[in-house]
Design a protein around this motif. Structure first.
Motif, PDB file in Angstrom:
ATOM      1  N   ASN A  75       0.833  -1.207   0.000  1.00 49.54           N
ATOM      2  CA  ASN A  75       0.000   0.000   0.000  1.00 49.54           C
ATOM      3  C   ASN A  75       0.867   1.256   0.000  1.00 49.54           C
ATOM      4  O   ASN A  75       0.559   2.238  -0.685  1.00 49.54           O
ATOM      5  CB  ASN A  75      -0.929   0.006   1.212  1.00 49.54           C
ATOM      6  CG  ASN A  75      -1.960  -1.093   1.146  1.00 49.54           C
ATOM      7  OD1 ASN A  75      -2.231  -1.645   0.081  1.00 49.54           O
ATOM      8  ND2 ASN A  75      -2.537  -1.432   2.277  1.00 49.54           N
ATOM      9  N   ARG A  78       2.263   1.709  -3.456  1.00 49.81           N
ATOM     10  CA  ARG A  78       1.245   2.209  -4.370  1.00 49.81           C
ATOM     11  C   ARG A  78       0.975   3.690  -4.129  1.00 49.81           C
ATOM     12  O   ARG A  78       0.729   4.455  -5.067  1.00 49.81           O
ATOM     13  CB  ARG A  78      -0.056   1.411  -4.217  1.00 49.81           C
ATOM     14  CG  ARG A  78      -1.006   1.671  -5.353  1.00 49.81           C
ATOM     15  CD  ARG A  78      -2.288   0.850  -5.365  1.00 49.81           C
ATOM     16  NE  ARG A  78      -2.339  -0.316  -4.543  1.00 49.81           N
ATOM     17  CZ  ARG A  78      -3.017  -0.399  -3.383  1.00 49.81           C
ATOM     18  NH1 ARG A  78      -3.671   0.621  -2.920  1.00 49.81           N
ATOM     19  NH2 ARG A  78      -3.024  -1.523  -2.697  1.00 49.81           N
ATOM     20  N   ASP A  79       1.029   4.126  -2.860  1.00 52.46           N
ATOM     21  CA  ASP A  79       0.841   5.544  -2.548  1.00 52.46           C
ATOM     22  C   ASP A  79       1.942   6.397  -3.166  1.00 52.46           C
ATOM     23  O   ASP A  79       1.714   7.552  -3.526  1.00 52.46           O
ATOM     24  CB  ASP A  79       0.811   5.762  -1.032  1.00 52.46           C
ATOM     25  CG  ASP A  79      -0.423   5.161  -0.394  1.00 52.46           C
ATOM     26  OD1 ASP A  79      -1.389   4.873  -1.134  1.00 52.46           O
ATOM     27  OD2 ASP A  79      -0.421   4.966   0.835  1.00 52.46           O
ATOM     28  N   ASN A  80       3.145   5.837  -3.279  1.00 52.80           N
ATOM     29  CA  ASN A  80       4.270   6.550  -3.891  1.00 52.80           C
ATOM     30  C   ASN A  80       4.378   6.278  -5.387  1.00 52.80           C
ATOM     31  O   ASN A  80       5.392   6.592  -6.001  1.00 52.80           O
ATOM     32  CB  ASN A  80       5.587   6.156  -3.205  1.00 52.80           C
ATOM     33  CG  ASN A  80       5.648   6.685  -1.792  1.00 52.80           C
ATOM     34  OD1 ASN A  80       5.113   7.744  -1.498  1.00 52.80           O
ATOM     35  ND2 ASN A  80       6.294   5.945  -0.916  1.00 52.80           N
ATOM     36  N   LYS A  81       3.360   5.646  -5.960  1.00 51.57           N
ATOM     37  CA  LYS A  81       3.292   5.342  -7.396  1.00 51.57           C
ATOM     38  C   LYS A  81       4.459   4.488  -7.860  1.00 51.57           C
ATOM     39  O   LYS A  81       5.038   4.733  -8.915  1.00 51.57           O
ATOM     40  CB  LYS A  81       3.209   6.630  -8.205  1.00 51.57           C
ATOM     41  CG  LYS A  81       1.962   7.418  -7.893  1.00 51.57           C
ATOM     42  CD  LYS A  81       1.892   8.688  -8.664  1.00 51.57           C
ATOM     43  CE  LYS A  81       0.607   9.400  -8.298  1.00 51.57           C
ATOM     44  NZ  LYS A  81       0.791  10.801  -8.089  1.00 51.57           N
ATOM     45  N   LYS A  82       4.795   3.472  -7.057  1.00 52.00           N
ATOM     46  CA  LYS A  82       5.867   2.539  -7.404  1.00 52.00           C
ATOM     47  C   LYS A  82       5.280   1.128  -7.502  1.00 52.00           C
ATOM     48  O   LYS A  82       4.305   0.799  -6.841  1.00 52.00           O
ATOM     49  CB  LYS A  82       6.965   2.537  -6.340  1.00 52.00           C
ATOM     50  CG  LYS A  82       7.562   3.889  -6.063  1.00 52.00           C
ATOM     51  CD  LYS A  82       8.510   4.296  -7.149  1.00 52.00           C
ATOM     52  CE  LYS A  82       9.244   5.539  -6.747  1.00 52.00           C
ATOM     53  NZ  LYS A  82       9.378   6.514  -7.779  1.00 52.00           N
ATOM     54  N   ASN A  83       5.919   0.308  -8.332  1.00 50.66           N
ATOM     55  CA  ASN A  83       5.483  -1.078  -8.483  1.00 50.66           C
ATOM     56  C   ASN A  83       6.297  -2.032  -7.632  1.00 50.66           C
ATOM     57  O   ASN A  83       5.896  -3.174  -7.439  1.00 50.66           O
ATOM     58  CB  ASN A  83       5.605  -1.514  -9.950  1.00 50.66           C
ATOM     59  CG  ASN A  83       4.594  -0.823 -10.823  1.00 50.66           C
ATOM     60  OD1 ASN A  83       3.482  -0.546 -10.394  1.00 50.66           O
ATOM     61  ND2 ASN A  83       4.973  -0.521 -12.056  1.00 50.66           N
ATOM     62  N   HIS A  89       9.573   1.572   1.817  1.00 55.69           N
ATOM     63  CA  HIS A  89       8.144   1.283   1.932  1.00 55.69           C
ATOM     64  C   HIS A  89       7.869   0.394   3.145  1.00 55.69           C
ATOM     65  O   HIS A  89       6.838   0.561   3.817  1.00 55.69           O
ATOM     66  CB  HIS A  89       7.637   0.610   0.654  1.00 55.69           C
ATOM     67  CG  HIS A  89       7.833   1.456  -0.565  1.00 55.69           C
ATOM     68  ND1 HIS A  89       8.313   0.938  -1.746  1.00 55.69           N
ATOM     69  CD2 HIS A  89       7.639   2.778  -0.787  1.00 55.69           C
ATOM     70  CE1 HIS A  89       8.382   1.907  -2.647  1.00 55.69           C
ATOM     71  NE2 HIS A  89       7.990   3.034  -2.086  1.00 55.69           N
TER      72      HIS A  89
END
Length: 141
Positions: A75, A78-83, A89
């Protein structure tokens, strides 16, 4: 004249030749290795004897904790726009969760960084409405 039939199945305990072995992890429905945890419990000499259910229980607890951390870290990624989940994280996930902070309070995560935090005294003061003066009254004599 009766012909005696020979059965290939063994009576009682034991394996017949046609059966395939099933791991204890598969029997318990876990992904974490029950056999390896049992071996570590025995070799660690935490007790003289290790029961059969204790490595299953410990594997289930470890799997649950890992799944929780991975969900929270996913999560945060995803908040930091990373896969991809990075140690940053994981650090953000652990430190933003109250229970994980209590559990891992004294743990340092390498390359995790710190939580973004600015002390409220260092933030700029909000001007009250009606006081639009540039200078302060205390500086004038």
């Amino acid at each position: 004249m009766a012909i005696a039939t020979v059965s290939t199945a063994q009576a009682g305990r034991g394996k017949s030749k046609g059966t395939k072995s099933v791991s204890r992890s598969a029997k318990a429905g876990l992904q974490f290795p029950v056999g390896r945890v049992a071996r570590f419990l025995k070799k660690g000499r935490y007790a003289q004897r290790v029961g059969g259910g204790s490595p299953v229980y410990l594997s289930a607890v470890l799997e649950y904790l890992a799944a929780e951390v991975l969900e929270l870290a996913g999560n945060a990624a995803r908040d930091n726009k990373k896969n991809r989940i990075t140690p940053r994280h994981i650090q953000l996930a652990v430190r933003n969760d109250e229970e994980f902070t209590k559990l891992l309070g004294s743990v340092t995560i390498a390359n995790g960084g710190v939580l973004p935090n600015i002390h409220h005294n260092l933030l700029p003061k909000k001007n009250a409405k009606g006081k639009g003066e540039i200078g302060s009254m205390s500086q004038e004599f």
